[in-house]
Scaffold this motif. Structure first.
Motif, PDB file in Angstrom:
ATOM      1  N   GLU A  41      21.205  -7.035  29.534  1.00 45.92           N
ATOM      2  CA  GLU A  41      20.448  -6.590  28.522  1.00 45.92           C
ATOM      3  C   GLU A  41      19.241  -5.484  28.895  1.00 45.92           C
ATOM      4  O   GLU A  41      18.940  -4.600  28.328  1.00 45.92           O
ATOM      5  CB  GLU A  41      19.993  -7.629  27.649  1.00 45.92           C
TER       6      GLU A  41
ATOM      7  N   ASP B  43      25.736  -3.173  19.788  1.00 50.70           N
ATOM      8  CA  ASP B  43      26.487  -2.226  19.614  1.00 50.70           C
ATOM      9  C   ASP B  43      27.692  -2.024  20.500  1.00 50.70           C
ATOM     10  O   ASP B  43      28.368  -1.152  20.450  1.00 50.70           O
ATOM     11  CB  ASP B  43      25.628  -0.916  19.581  1.00 50.70           C
ATOM     12  N   VAL B  44      27.524  -2.936  21.485  1.00 51.71           N
ATOM     13  CA  VAL B  44      28.733  -2.932  22.286  1.00 51.71           C
ATOM     14  C   VAL B  44      29.728  -4.084  22.326  1.00 51.71           C
ATOM     15  O   VAL B  44      29.475  -5.079  21.906  1.00 51.71           O
ATOM     16  CB  VAL B  44      28.014  -3.135  24.108  1.00 51.71           C
ATOM     17  N   ASN B  45      30.872  -3.578  22.543  1.00 50.54           N
ATOM     18  CA  ASN B  45      32.075  -4.390  22.479  1.00 50.54           C
ATOM     19  C   ASN B  45      32.027  -5.713  23.040  1.00 50.54           C
ATOM     20  O   ASN B  45      31.479  -5.574  24.381  1.00 50.54           O
ATOM     21  CB  ASN B  45      33.460  -3.832  22.496  1.00 50.54           C
TER      22      ASN B  45
ATOM     23  N   ASP C  94      33.666  -5.807  26.592  1.00 48.31           N
ATOM     24  CA  ASP C  94      33.276  -4.772  27.498  1.00 48.31           C
ATOM     25  C   ASP C  94      31.574  -5.375  28.051  1.00 48.31           C
ATOM     26  O   ASP C  94      31.529  -5.269  29.260  1.00 48.31           O
ATOM     27  CB  ASP C  94      32.754  -3.543  26.796  1.00 48.31           C
ATOM     28  N   PHE C  95      31.037  -5.888  27.165  1.00 48.66           N
ATOM     29  CA  PHE C  95      29.724  -6.668  27.474  1.00 48.66           C
ATOM     30  C   PHE C  95      30.186  -7.618  28.760  1.00 48.66           C
ATOM     31  O   PHE C  95      29.197  -7.692  29.700  1.00 48.66           O
ATOM     32  CB  PHE C  95      29.015  -7.020  26.308  1.00 48.66           C
TER      33      PHE C  95
ATOM     34  N   TYR D 170      20.431  -2.464  29.492  1.00 50.67           N
ATOM     35  CA  TYR D 170      20.787  -1.751  28.356  1.00 50.67           C
ATOM     36  C   TYR D 170      19.545  -1.157  27.700  1.00 50.67           C
ATOM     37  O   TYR D 170      19.249  -0.105  27.276  1.00 50.67           O
ATOM     38  CB  TYR D 170      21.351  -2.686  27.212  1.00 50.67           C
TER      39      TYR D 170
ATOM     40  N   LYS E 225      20.141   1.464  25.223  1.00 52.33           N
ATOM     41  CA  LYS E 225      21.419   0.884  24.262  1.00 52.33           C
ATOM     42  C   LYS E 225      20.920  -0.361  23.744  1.00 52.33           C
ATOM     43  O   LYS E 225      19.953  -1.234  24.307  1.00 52.33           O
ATOM     44  CB  LYS E 225      22.307   0.660  25.255  1.00 52.33           C
ATOM     45  N   ASN E 226      21.688  -0.823  22.648  1.00 57.42           N
ATOM     46  CA  ASN E 226      21.720  -2.075  22.012  1.00 57.42           C
ATOM     47  C   ASN E 226      22.699  -2.889  22.410  1.00 57.42           C
ATOM     48  O   ASN E 226      23.899  -2.321  22.037  1.00 57.42           O
ATOM     49  CB  ASN E 226      21.474  -1.977  20.489  1.00 57.42           C
ATOM     50  N   LYS E 227      22.552  -4.055  22.773  1.00 59.41           N
ATOM     51  CA  LYS E 227      23.831  -4.977  23.308  1.00 59.41           C
ATOM     52  C   LYS E 227      24.541  -5.251  21.949  1.00 59.41           C
ATOM     53  O   LYS E 227      25.849  -5.109  22.115  1.00 59.41           O
ATOM     54  CB  LYS E 227      23.265  -6.385  23.702  1.00 59.41           C
TER      55      LYS E 227
ATOM     56  N   GLU F 179      30.827  -6.589  32.049  1.00 60.29           N
ATOM     57  CA  GLU F 179      29.752  -6.070  32.706  1.00 60.29           C
ATOM     58  C   GLU F 179      29.041  -7.221  33.493  1.00 60.29           C
ATOM     59  O   GLU F 179      28.550  -7.341  34.751  1.00 60.29           O
ATOM     60  CB  GLU F 179      28.817  -5.181  31.867  1.00 60.29           C
TER      61      GLU F 179
END
Length: 987
Positions: free
Chosen positions: A113, A125-127, A130-131, A116, A121-123, A134
């Motif tokens: 995070e 908003d991420v699939n 995918d998160f 991000y 970036k906003n967590k 990472e």
């Protein structure tokens, strides 16, 4: 030497001097990596596993977190584990060690995070898959880094195949272990206050919380009495008094004190203590600025009344005590919330606030009354549970610690903001209390307050729906040998099935388990193993059908997790896939909370000990070893988890180490600049010095480390290294045909063997009891005192100057015996140095001290009468040595061989013992006279050795040019300038 004396030849080349290439300087930082490469090349760990017929011994590794470089606590922890494993292996066990890592959880998620946020970036908003990928990649990177750092410390283990909580099989087993709680009836969804991190937006376990000083608001809030029930009076007069008293109380206010003003909007009761003395106090005067008015009356604990009213700025003479207020009267009071009837509140707080009694209320601080908000405090909640008032719980605060939209006046205001700073909620509540006339004093105080150990931000207690494992419900699994509930099984395990090192660990964990609430299993995060369960829609959590319990569904989940990992839970269509055709997916909701990481690590016994080939037959470890903080962490969660699924503790021994402090006893911190980084110690001194520090400290309590301490450790190392170097040199040309049978050895050699038999017992006992400090101090003192300062000192003359004599060969035989024991006894501690010592004597592609066991030591080497005799001889020797030191200091002599003292011994038995040995050799003098005559006045004495006196005399004769003894016969033999012994040795 006289001018007419013929020149004597040089005899140095005829002496049997020590020969070895073993260097004085260790050079550990450069040489240790070479041994690591060698061990990897010859496969030491795997070759040890090939030894057949050995009893298994398993230390189960508490997984460090895969996040960041090692600190000194890691080094201490892993080194202790390594010493346990290596020592048991060398004592004849098959000692297995599978290192592992904890890979899920908030710290890793938090790091991603942060990355991000830096990228804007906003967590959310991420699939989610995918998160999670990472997070997995981040953990993999740190596992590789930490693995190499641990290996550099000389830690042995199955590094090629460690366990990771994020491996697919591990994720499957964690889910299966959770589903056992689901199926055995201990899992439930409840709503209760939990420790909540507003910054991380998740519930926290106790082990994830640390305490720091925090400045809080303090407020004193009066609650108006709306009803005083005078029931219980008997007779007209008593009834009249009761009515009068009730009338007085209905005009009074009950004062509470709190450091959390934000909880006032959620107040549902006020608690009092039945054993506390209370009184009614009236204000008779006020200063200019005061929230009290003349005539106001307050109910307060007598012990605290003066301090409360002083806080309200009332001075002596401005208030008086009217009368006692009994517990029975307090029982009958009904109060009004401070915000009751406020315009704009739409009746939100227009409910009765009951008075309740509580054992947690004291008169040590505050007012003697406790404001009770059951949604924001554990004790408050328990008071409501006891009264079956859970329908009165509030849900006023959201996951970002903001007041929810339905709360008048305060909607949207945060208690703690996203940066971990104080939000606007506290000041807004205080301002509204002032407006409502609901405050008589305010202030600030600094006190210890819980913080998240990750974000370092303050936490709050917040009522949220969470998933719990009940510790007091009967576990429906039929494993009732040690109890029917998790708590019963845990307490039985602690007392009957586990040994504790130190024993205080038992007391600490027992008291924790005895008093602990139900286990909060759920976290509102993304990176972890999900709670693999489904809830029925439009069904209350108390309904028996709320949770789906279906073996076929569970089996499908297990199979998918094994093949794909836990990510498959988040894939599109996952609910329908797992529920299958036998369950209507439209009727159920899928739970997306993840398990507390302590459940992950608490489950490791199942997928490591139970499932691996190098695990254990019964899924139980011989040893768990961690820091003392793990009584509320890994020891605790493993115990609860195993008691819920295995029926007992997953360990037989629990070993605990303390915290590492700096040299002054201060906690290490980067801000103080007092941290010790293992990598830097290894670069300067070598890993063996760090390991020796561990062995020299009492690790079961807090220990200290710093530059000066490490210098002392290095000095001990040098002394020990010199002892080993001397042995190597003396054994340089030893051959088996020189070996002497024990029964043919001189007394001095047999005394050394006696000491070895004693030490063998002490060393094995020490290692078996995880007492490395005891083992090392015992061996070190033996090596430096009994050997270097006594035995070696005495026998140098025989080794160097005797020819192929019984005495010299017996000494070499004993040195060989010593070598095998000292190297193997010390190998678990000084893994690199003892390997170097071993290879100096036994080189070879497959040679390693770590492939051999500690040799068995015959019990018949023990000879107590001989030991007692030599204890007396050593006492007398100390007097002689001290007497000669006086002469050396006064420059009367340069060396002890110039002396031939007369030793007066009062005790006839001791005198006989001295005459039975070559006492001049024991004292390293050229000659010595022993007598039982009374001591002359000038005799040297030591107060601690009674009955012994020494009169100094110089040795008579000439100095042997080979052995340097001064003897009368020197110069009478074929070899010029020699004594008879040296002449015979020269042939």
């Amino acid at each position: 030497m006289c001018a007419d004396t013929p020149e004597t030849p040089e005899y140095k080349h005829t002496l049997n001097l020590p020969k070895t290439d073993f260097p004085m300087r260790a050079g550990l930082p450069k040489r240790e990596p070479q041994w690591l490469e060698r061990w990897a090349k010859i496969g030491v760990y795997d070759r040890l596993r090939e030894k057949e017929g050995r009893e298994p011994f398993t230390l189960h590794d508490g997984p460090p977190y895969a996040n960041g470089h090692l600190h000194i606590g890691h080094a201490l922890n892993k080194t202790i584990k390594d010493m346990i494993v290596r020592s048991h292996q060398m004592m004849g066990y098959d000692a297995r060690y599978v290192p592992g890592w904890d890979c899920h959880g908030l710290p890793i998620e938090w790091k991603i995070e942060e990355q991000y946020r830096k990228k804007g970036k906003n967590k959310d908003d991420v699939n989610v898959v995918d998160f999670r990928q990472e997070c997995r990649k981040f953990a993999e990177g740190w596992v590789d880094v930490q693995r190499e750092e641990f290996k550099r410390l000389g830690i042995t283990g199955n590094w090629a195949d460690p366990y990771l909580t994020m491996d697919f099989h591990a994720e499957r087993v964690i889910a299966e272990e959770f589903m056992k709680f689901l199926m055995n009836g201990t899992l439930y969804q409840g709503s209760k206050p939990v420790m909540w991190s507003p910054v991380e937006k998740t519930a926290l376990a106790e082990a994830e919380v640390e305490y720091h000083d925090h400045k809080s608001h303090t407020i004193w809030v009066p609650f108006k009495v709306t009803k005083a029930d005078p029931e219980g009076a008997v007779g007209a007069e008593e009834a009249a008094i009761a009515a009068t008293n009730a009338d007085e109380l209905e005009k009074a206010r009950v004062v509470i004190w709190t450091t959390t003003p934000w909880t006032i909007p959620s107040n549902k009761a006020v608690a009092f203590g039945r054993k506390i003395a209370y009184g009614l106090y009236e204000v008779t005067g006020t200063p200019e600025e005061c929230w009290c008015a003349v005539g106001d009356t307050y109910v307060l604990a007598d012990a605290l009344a003066e301090s409360v009213l002083s806080s309200a700025r009332l001075e002596d003479g401005m208030f008086k005590r009217v009368r006692d207020v009994s517990a029975e009267e307090l029982d009958g009071l009904t109060l009004a919330h401070p915000f009751r009837g406020m315009e704009g509140a739409d009746g939100f707080w227009d409910y009765d606030v009951p008075m309740i009694d509580g054992d947690h209320v004291t008169d040590e601080a505050g007012t003697g009354f406790v404001h009770t908000a059951p949604s924001h405090g554990q004790e408050d909640y328990e008071c409501f549970v006891a009264r079956n008032w859970l329908d009165r719980m509030t849900h006023n605060v959201g996951e970002e610690s903001e007041f929810l939209s339905h709360v008048p006046f305060f909607a949207g205001l945060q208690i703690i903001d996203k940066k971990g700073k104080e939000g606007k909620a506290n000041n807004a509540v205080i301002a509204k209390l002032v407006e409502a006339g609901g405050i008589i004093a305010r202030g600030r105080m600094t006190h210890s307050y819980p913080h998240s150990w990750r974000s370092k931000a303050p936490i709050i207690y917040r009522n949220t729906p969470q998933w719990f494992a009940s510790v007091d419900r009967e576990v429906g699994d039929g494993q009732d040998t040690h109890g029917k509930t998790i708590r019963e099984r845990a307490l039985t395990s602690i007392d009957a099935l586990v040994k504790w090192w130190p024993q205080t660990g038992r007391n600490r964990l027992y008291s924790m388990i005895e008093a602990r609430p139900d286990w909060v299993l759920s976290r509102q995060r993304a990176w972890g193993v999900p709670l693999t369960c489904f809830t029925k829609k439009d069904t209350l959590p108390t309904d028996p059908d709320f949770l789906l319990r279906n073996e076929a569904v569970n089996a499908r989940i297990s199979e998918a997790f094994e093949a794909e990992g836990a990510d498959c839970w988040y894939a599109e269509g996952a609910k329908e896939r797992f529920l299958g055709s036998d369950v209507n997916a439209d009727e159920y909701d899928q739970v997306f909370d993840v398990l507390d990481v302590w459940f992950d690590s608490g489950s490791t016994h199942a997928f490591v000990l139970r499932d691996r080939e190098d695990g254990t037959e019964d899924g139980i470890a011989d040893v768990y070893m961690e820091g003392t903080d793990q009584h509320r962490g890994w020891f605790h969660s493993s115990l609860l988890q195993a008691c819920g699924t295995l029926g007992r503790a997953p360990y037989r021994n629990v070993v605990t180490h303390g915290f590492t402090l700096d040299e002054k006893g201060n906690k290490m911190s980067k801000s103080l600049g007092n941290t010790i980084v293992p990598e830097k110690v290894v670069q300067q001194y070598g890993a063996d010095i760090l390991r020796l520090w561990v062995a020299q400290t009492d690790y079961m309590v807090d220990q200290r480390i710093g530059p000066e301490i490490l210098k002392g450790v290095a000095d001990s190392y040098r002394r020990l290294r010199n002892t080993m170097r001397y042995m190597l040199g003396a054994l340089g040309d030893f051959s088996e045909d020189q070996r002497v049978a024990v029964e043919d050895m001189p007394e001095l050699e047999r005394w050394v063997l006696h000491r070895l038999a004693e030490l063998d017992h002490q060393v094995r006992k020490g290692y078996a009891e995880f007492d490395f400090q005891g083992v090392f101090s015992t061996v070190f003192n033996f090596a430096t005192v009994d050997l270097s300062s006594f035995y070696f000192d005495i026998r140098k003359d025989a080794l160097y100057c005797d020819g192929d004599s019984l005495r010299a060969n017996a000494c070499r035989t004993v040195l060989d015996i010593l070598f095998h024991r000292l190297t193997t006894w010390l190998a678990p501690i000084l893994v690199f140095t003892m390997e170097e010592v071993w290879l100096e004597r036994f080189p070879g592609d497959d040679s390693s001290v770590h492939l051999v066991d500690m040799p068995d030591t015959p019990k018949d080497w023990l000879d107590e009468p001989l030991a007692a005799k030599w204890e007396q001889i050593r006492k007398v020797r100390r007097v002689v040595t001290a007497a000669l030191e006086v002469q050396r200091t006064d420059k009367v002599i340069g060396a002890s061989l110039e002396a031939a003292p007369v030793v007066h011994v009062r005790d006839a038995e001791v005198l006989a013992s001295l005459k039975s040995v070559e006492f001049e050799d024991v004292c390293i003098t050229s000659a010595i006279s022993l007598t039982g005559d009374p001591q002359p006045a000038e005799a040297f004495r030591l107060p601690e050795v009674e009955g012994v006196g020494v009169v100094f005399e110089k040795a008579d004769g000439a100095k042997c040019q080979r052995c340097w003894k001064i003897l009368p016969d020197v110069g009478r033999f074929a070899h010029a300038g020699t004594c008879q012994r040296c002449n015979d040795a020269l042939g």
